[in-house]
Design an enzyme around this catalytic site. Structure first.
Site, PDB file in Angstrom:
ATOM      1  CD1 TRP A   1     -11.417   5.617  -2.532  1.00 25.72           C
ATOM      2  CD2 TRP A   1     -11.065   7.223  -1.082  1.00 25.72           C
ATOM      3  NE1 TRP A   1     -11.367   5.212  -1.184  1.00 25.72           N
ATOM      4  CE2 TRP A   1     -11.371   6.257  -0.346  1.00 25.72           C
ATOM      5  CE3 TRP A   1     -10.960   8.757  -0.692  1.00 25.72           C
ATOM      6  CZ2 TRP A   1     -11.017   6.263   0.910  1.00 25.72           C
ATOM      7  CZ3 TRP A   1     -10.982   8.784   0.666  1.00 25.72           C
ATOM      8  CH2 TRP A   1     -11.138   7.762   1.475  1.00 25.72           C
TER       9      TRP A   1
ATOM     10  CE  LYS B   1      -1.150  -1.239  -5.478  1.00 26.67           C
ATOM     11  NZ  LYS B   1      -0.839  -1.905  -4.259  1.00 26.67           N
TER      12      LYS B   1
ATOM     13  CD  GLU C   1       1.354  -6.891   5.048  1.00 31.32           C
ATOM     14  OE1 GLU C   1       0.984  -5.894   5.482  1.00 31.32           O
ATOM     15  OE2 GLU C   1       0.961  -7.196   3.806  1.00 31.32           O
TER      16      GLU C   1
ATOM     17  CE  LYS D   1      -2.355  -6.391   2.459  1.00 30.06           C
ATOM     18  NZ  LYS D   1      -0.973  -6.005   2.385  1.00 30.06           N
TER      19      LYS D   1
ATOM     20  CB  CYS E   1      -9.855  11.679  -7.217  1.00 31.12           C
ATOM     21  SG  CYS E   1     -11.078  11.831  -6.130  1.00 31.12           S
TER      22      CYS E   1
ATOM     23  CG  ASN F   1      -6.129  13.925  -6.737  1.00 25.69           C
ATOM     24  OD1 ASN F   1      -6.805  13.631  -5.615  1.00 25.69           O
ATOM     25  ND2 ASN F   1      -4.927  13.868  -6.921  1.00 25.69           N
ATOM     26  N   GLY F   2      -8.126  16.212  -4.525  1.00 25.11           N
ATOM     27  CA  GLY F   2      -7.724  16.780  -3.283  1.00 25.11           C
ATOM     28  C   GLY F   2      -9.008  16.967  -2.498  1.00 25.11           C
TER      29      GLY F   2
ATOM     30  NE  ARG G   1      -3.331   8.897  -9.246  1.00 24.04           N
ATOM     31  CZ  ARG G   1      -2.498   9.870  -8.378  1.00 24.04           C
ATOM     32  NH1 ARG G   1      -3.431  10.572  -7.440  1.00 24.04           N
ATOM     33  NH2 ARG G   1      -1.359  10.281  -8.473  1.00 24.04           N
TER      34      ARG G   1
ATOM     35  CD  GLU H   1      -5.645  -4.292   2.430  1.00 24.93           C
ATOM     36  OE1 GLU H   1      -4.583  -4.506   2.629  1.00 24.93           O
ATOM     37  OE2 GLU H   1      -6.109  -3.131   1.780  1.00 24.93           O
TER      38      GLU H   1
ATOM     39  CG  HIS I   1      -0.596  -7.174  28.745  1.00 25.55           C
ATOM     40  ND1 HIS I   1       0.010  -7.071  30.225  1.00 25.55           N
ATOM     41  CD2 HIS I   1       0.522  -7.907  28.302  1.00 25.55           C
ATOM     42  CE1 HIS I   1       0.920  -7.772  30.508  1.00 25.55           C
ATOM     43  NE2 HIS I   1       1.463  -8.200  29.600  1.00 25.55           N
TER      44      HIS I   1
HETATM   45  C1  F6R Z   1      -2.561  -2.377   2.342  1.00 32.00           C
HETATM   46  C2  F6R Z   1      -2.013  -1.280   1.663  1.00 32.00           C
HETATM   47  C3  F6R Z   1      -1.895  -0.053   2.153  1.00 32.00           C
HETATM   48  C4  F6R Z   1      -0.750   0.766   1.523  1.00 32.00           C
HETATM   49  C5  F6R Z   1      -0.650   2.122   2.313  1.00 32.00           C
HETATM   50  C6  F6R Z   1       0.445   2.622   1.845  1.00 32.00           C
HETATM   51  O1  F6R Z   1      -2.644  -3.572   1.966  1.00 32.00           O
HETATM   52  O2  F6R Z   1      -1.786  -1.334   0.360  1.00 32.00           O
HETATM   53  O3  F6R Z   1      -1.832  -0.229   3.642  1.00 32.00           O
HETATM   54  O4  F6R Z   1       0.306   0.064   2.021  1.00 32.00           O
HETATM   55  O5  F6R Z   1      -1.846   2.889   1.756  1.00 32.00           O
HETATM   56  O6  F6R Z   1       0.715   3.144   0.556  1.00 32.00           O
HETATM   57  P1  F6R Z   1       2.061   3.178  -0.279  1.00 32.00           P
HETATM   58  O7  F6R Z   1       3.051   2.306   0.220  1.00 32.00           O
HETATM   59  O8  F6R Z   1       1.810   3.551  -1.639  1.00 32.00           O
HETATM   60  O9  F6R Z   1       2.592   4.472   0.542  1.00 32.00           O
END
Ligand code: F6R
Length: 587
Positions: free
Chosen positions: A76, A582, A461, A465, A2, A100-101, A28, A468, A484
Site C-alpha cells: 500500500w 483493509k 456510516e 460507505k 503492506c 511494512n511501516g 493490507r 469509499e 448551520h
Molecule cells: C470503512 C472501513 C474503515 C475501518 C477503519 C478501522 O469501511 O472499513 O474505516 O473501519 O480503517 O479499521 P479497524 O476496524 O480494522 O480498526
C-alpha cells in the site's frame, strides 16, 4: 500498511507458498506485489508487478526454482507512486528486504548514503533499509551484525524480513511498531516470518509474536532452527502458541462480490454475536467509558455512546484514535478504555491502547481478528463473531461491534435478537428496490446523509460507505445541524438520504427534510413500514419498525446495500476500492 512474508525451508515449493501467503495478506494493500528468492547459484532473483497479487501470480506461473529461501510483499504505497521500481522487495549489494511501516528519517539516511556513492533506484523509504544493511556488510560486518547496526538508525515503524545471497541459509526478521509473526511448520521443515498469522494459516502449526526491537535469526543447517534476540542482542524466549486461524479459504459462495456476501451475512452475524457473547468484565467499578477507534469502528463507538448514556447512564466519550494518541487526554482509573477494531492491527488504535496501558489503566478490546495485536495487548477482550471479512469496507463487522457494545451494557434478555435478524433479512429481501433507488442516486454530485439520535451515527456510516465505494463526495450530519452550514450546498445535484425511523425525533427529522425539499434538493427517505409520507418528488425505502434501541441495525443493512449498489452501478470494484487497504498499519 503492506504485508510481508518470508520462508526458509527444506521444501521446494517456495513460490507457491509466498504467493498464496501474499493473497491472504492482500487486505493490507494491493498497489503492487513482489517476491525475491536466492536461486541455486546463490543469486537473488526478483519478480515485481504493479497491482494485485493476481498479476504477480501470472508472472511467476512458469517459474521453476529449487530455491529454499524467499521473501514477498504486497504494497500500500506511502512513499513513491505505485509503480514497479517502488515495489518491494528492494535489493542492494546482494541483500533483499521487504518492509511494512514507514521510515521517517529516510531522506537523511539517503543523503548520507548518496554521499558515500550509493545509487538509489526508487522513491521508496524502504530502499534505504537494503542500502544501509549492504553498506554495513561492505564495511566488513556479517549479515547479522549489519542488521543489528542498521536498525537503530531507523526512525519510524518497521517489520522487516531480509535475506542475503552470500548466506542462503539465513533468514532474518526484525520489528518496531509493526506486527511480526514467526511461524513453524508442524513437521519442523519450514520457518516463516510474516505480518500476521493469517498469512501463515495453512503453513505454520505454531506461531510466536516478536516484540519491538526483537530480531529473529532463522538458520537452515541439519535442521531448521531459530533464535530470538532482543534489542540488546540477548537471547530471549517468546512463547509459542498454536496457530488456530481457520485454514479454509473464504469464498464468495456464489455472490458477485465479497461485500455483497458480507452484507447478506449481517443478520447471521447479529445472531452469532448474540449467541456467543459473554462479558469478560465487571462494569460496576467504572464511572466513565471511553471508546476509541478509527473509521467505521469509531462510528460503532458513536452509536454505543447514545445507548450507554441513555440506557445505563454512564458518562461516555468517543475518541478518534489518531487524535487521542497524540493529544494529552485526561485519563482516570475510574474509566474503562474500550478499543474497537475489526482488524486488530490499526496502528493508531493500537498505539492509543498502548498509551492507556502505560498509565496502568484498564483496557478492553472489541476485535474481530483473533491474536491480532490489539487482541493480544488489551487486558480484557471481546472477540466479535463476524467471521472473516474480506471486502475492504467494513460491513458485517460494524454490526458485530455495535451489538457487542450493546450487549456489554444491556441485559441480553432485553434484546429481541429474533426481531432484529428478521427485520434485517426483510431489508435484504428488498435488494431489487434498493438497486433501483441506487440507480437514481449514482450520478449525484454529492450525498448528504442525515439523522438524529442513534440514526446520526448510521448517517456517518452511510456517508463513509458511499464515499469509499462510489467515490462520490458524501457527508453524514445530525439533521439539526444542516442549517448551520451544509444547507448552502443543497440544490438539484445533491441527493440527501434522510434516516427517519419512527422514533421520538421523527417529526423533527421530517421538518429538516422538508427544508431540503423546499430548496430543490433531491431526497431519499429511509423510514419505517407504515409511515405515510407524500412528498411527490422524493424516493422512499421502508424498513421494518422494531424496538427503537435496535432500529440502527436495520438501518445499517439498508445503507450498506445502498452504498453497494451505487458503486456497482458505477461499475466500480466494491471489494477493493482504490487507494484503500483493509488493515491500516501506518499512521
Ligand atoms: C470503512 C472501513 C474503515 C475501518 C477503519 C478501522 O469501511 O472499513 O474505516 O473501519 O480503517 O479499521 P479497524 O476496524 O480494522 O480498526
Amino acid at each position: 500498511m503492506c504485508g510481508i512474508v518470508s520462508v526458509l525451508t527444506f521444501e521446494k515449493e517456495i513460490i507457491e507458498c509466498l504467493i498464496s501467503s501474499l493473497e491472504r495478506l492482500e487486505y493490507r494493500g494491493y498497489d503492487s506485489a513482489g517476491i525475491a528468492y536466492i536461486d541455486e547459484n546463490s543469486k537473488i532473483e526478483r519478480i515485481r508487478r504493479v497491482g494485485k497479487v493476481a498479476h504477480l501470480r501470472q508472472a511467476v506461473e512458469k517459474l521453476n526454482t529449487n530455491s529454499h529461501i524467499g521473501i514477498g510483499h504486497t504494497r500500500w504505497a506511502t512513499h513513491g507512486k505505485a509503480i514497479e521500481k517502488n515495489a518491494h522487495p528492494h535489493i542492494a549489494g546482494g541483500v533483499a528486504i521487504v518492509h511494512n511501516g514507514i521510515i521517517e528519517n529516510f531522506e537523511q539516511i539517503k543523503r548520507e548514503l548518496l554521499n558515500e556513492g550509493e545509487v538509489f533506484e526508487s522513491d521508496s523509504d524502504s530502499e534505504v533499509i537494503a542500502k544501509l544493511i549492504s553498506y554495513h556488510i561492505k564495511t566488513g560486518l556479517s549479515f547479522t551484525e549489519a542488521m543489528k547496526t542498521s536498525m537503530p538508525r531507523l526512525k519510524g515503524t518497521y517489520a522487516i524480513a531480509a535475506i542475503y545471497e552470500k548466506q542462503p541459509n539465513v533468514l532474518i526478521g526484525t520489528k518496531k511498531g509493526s506486527p511480526m509473526a514467526v511461524g513453524l511448520s508442524s513437521d519442523g521443515r519450514s520457518i516463516f516470518i510474516a505480518s500476521d498469522s493469517v498469512a501463515l494459516s495453512s503453513l505454520a502449526g505454531q506461531i510466536t509474536y516478536l516484540e519491538d526491537g526483537d530480531f529473529v535469526i532463522c538458520l537452515k543447517e541439519e535442521e531448521i532452527t531459530y533464535k530470538i534476540l532482543d534489542s540488546s542482542f540477548s537471547e530471549v524466549n517468546r512463547s509459542l502458541i498454536l496457530n488456530n486461524i481457520a485454514q479454509n479459504t473464504v469464498t464468495k459462495s456464489g455472490f458477485a462480490d465479497f461485500m455483497l456476501k458480507e452484507i447478506f451475512e449481517e443478520p447471521n452475524t447479529a445472531l452469532e454475536t448474540f449467541n456467543n457473547f459473554g462479558s469478560p468484565i465487571d462494569l460496576s467499578q467504572y464511572k466513565n467509558i471511553s471508546l476509541i477507534a478509527c473509521g467505521t469502528s469509531y462510528y460503532a463507538g458513536v452509536l454505543a455512546k447514545y445507548w450507554i448514556e441513555d440506557l445505563v447512564g454512564i458518562h461516555t466519550d468517543v475518541e478518534i484514535a489518531s487524535e487521542f494518541r497524540y493529544r494529552n487526554p485526561v485519563l482516570s482509573k475510574s474509566t474503562l478504555y474500550i478499543f474497537i477494531s475489526q482488524s486488530g492491527e490499526t496502528i493508531d488504535t493500537l498505539n492509543a491502547l498502548r498509551n492507556v496501558k502505560a498509565q496502568g489503566l484498564d483496557t478492553l478490546s472489541i476485535v474481530n481478528v483473533e491474536s491480532s495485536s490489539i487482541d493480544r495487548e488489551a487486558k480484557y477482550k471481546i472477540k466479535t463473531s463476524a467471521g472473516p471479512e474480506i471486502g475492504v469496507a467494513s460491513t458485517k463487522s460494524f454490526i458485530a461491534q455495535a451489538l457487542s457494545l450493546l450487549l456489554l451494557f444491556v441485559d441480553k434478555n432485553k434484546i429481541d435478537i429474533k426481531e432484529i435478524t428478521h427485520a434485517m433479512n426483510e431489508v435484504i429481501s428488498q435488494y431489487e428496490k434498493i438497486k433501483n433507488v441506487a440507480n437514481k442516486i449514482k450520478n449525484s454530485k454529492s450525498l448528504l446523509y442525515i439523522g438524529r439520535g442513534t440514526s446520526y451515527p448510521i448517517a456517518l456510516e452511510g456517508a463513509l460507505k458511499a464515499k469509499e465505494l462510489s467515490y462520490i463526495s458524501a457527508e453524514g450530519y445530525p439533521s439539526g445541524e444542516i442549517k448551520h452550514g451544509p444547507m448552502a450546498l443543497v440544490d438539484e445535484s445533491i441527493y440527501s438520504i434522510i434516516l427517519a425511523p419512527q422514533d421520538k425525533y421523527f417529526e423533527k427529522t421530517i421538518s429538516n427534510a422538508q427544508e431540503i425539499l423546499a430548496r430543490n434538493g433531491r431526497v431519499l427517505f429511509i423510514t419505517n413500514e407504515g409511515v405515510q409520507l407524500n412528498f411527490g418528488q422524493a424516493s422512499y425505502l421502508y424498513v421494518p419498525k422494531i424496538d427503537p434501541t435496535a432500529q440502527p441495525f436495520v438501518l445499517t443493512t439498508a445503507i450498506h446495500l445502498l452504498a453497494y449498489y451505487i458503486a456497482k452501478q458505477k461499475g466500480l470494484n466494491v471489494d477493493q476500492p482504490r487507494n484503500l487497504a483493509k488493515s491500516v498499519t501506518v499512521e
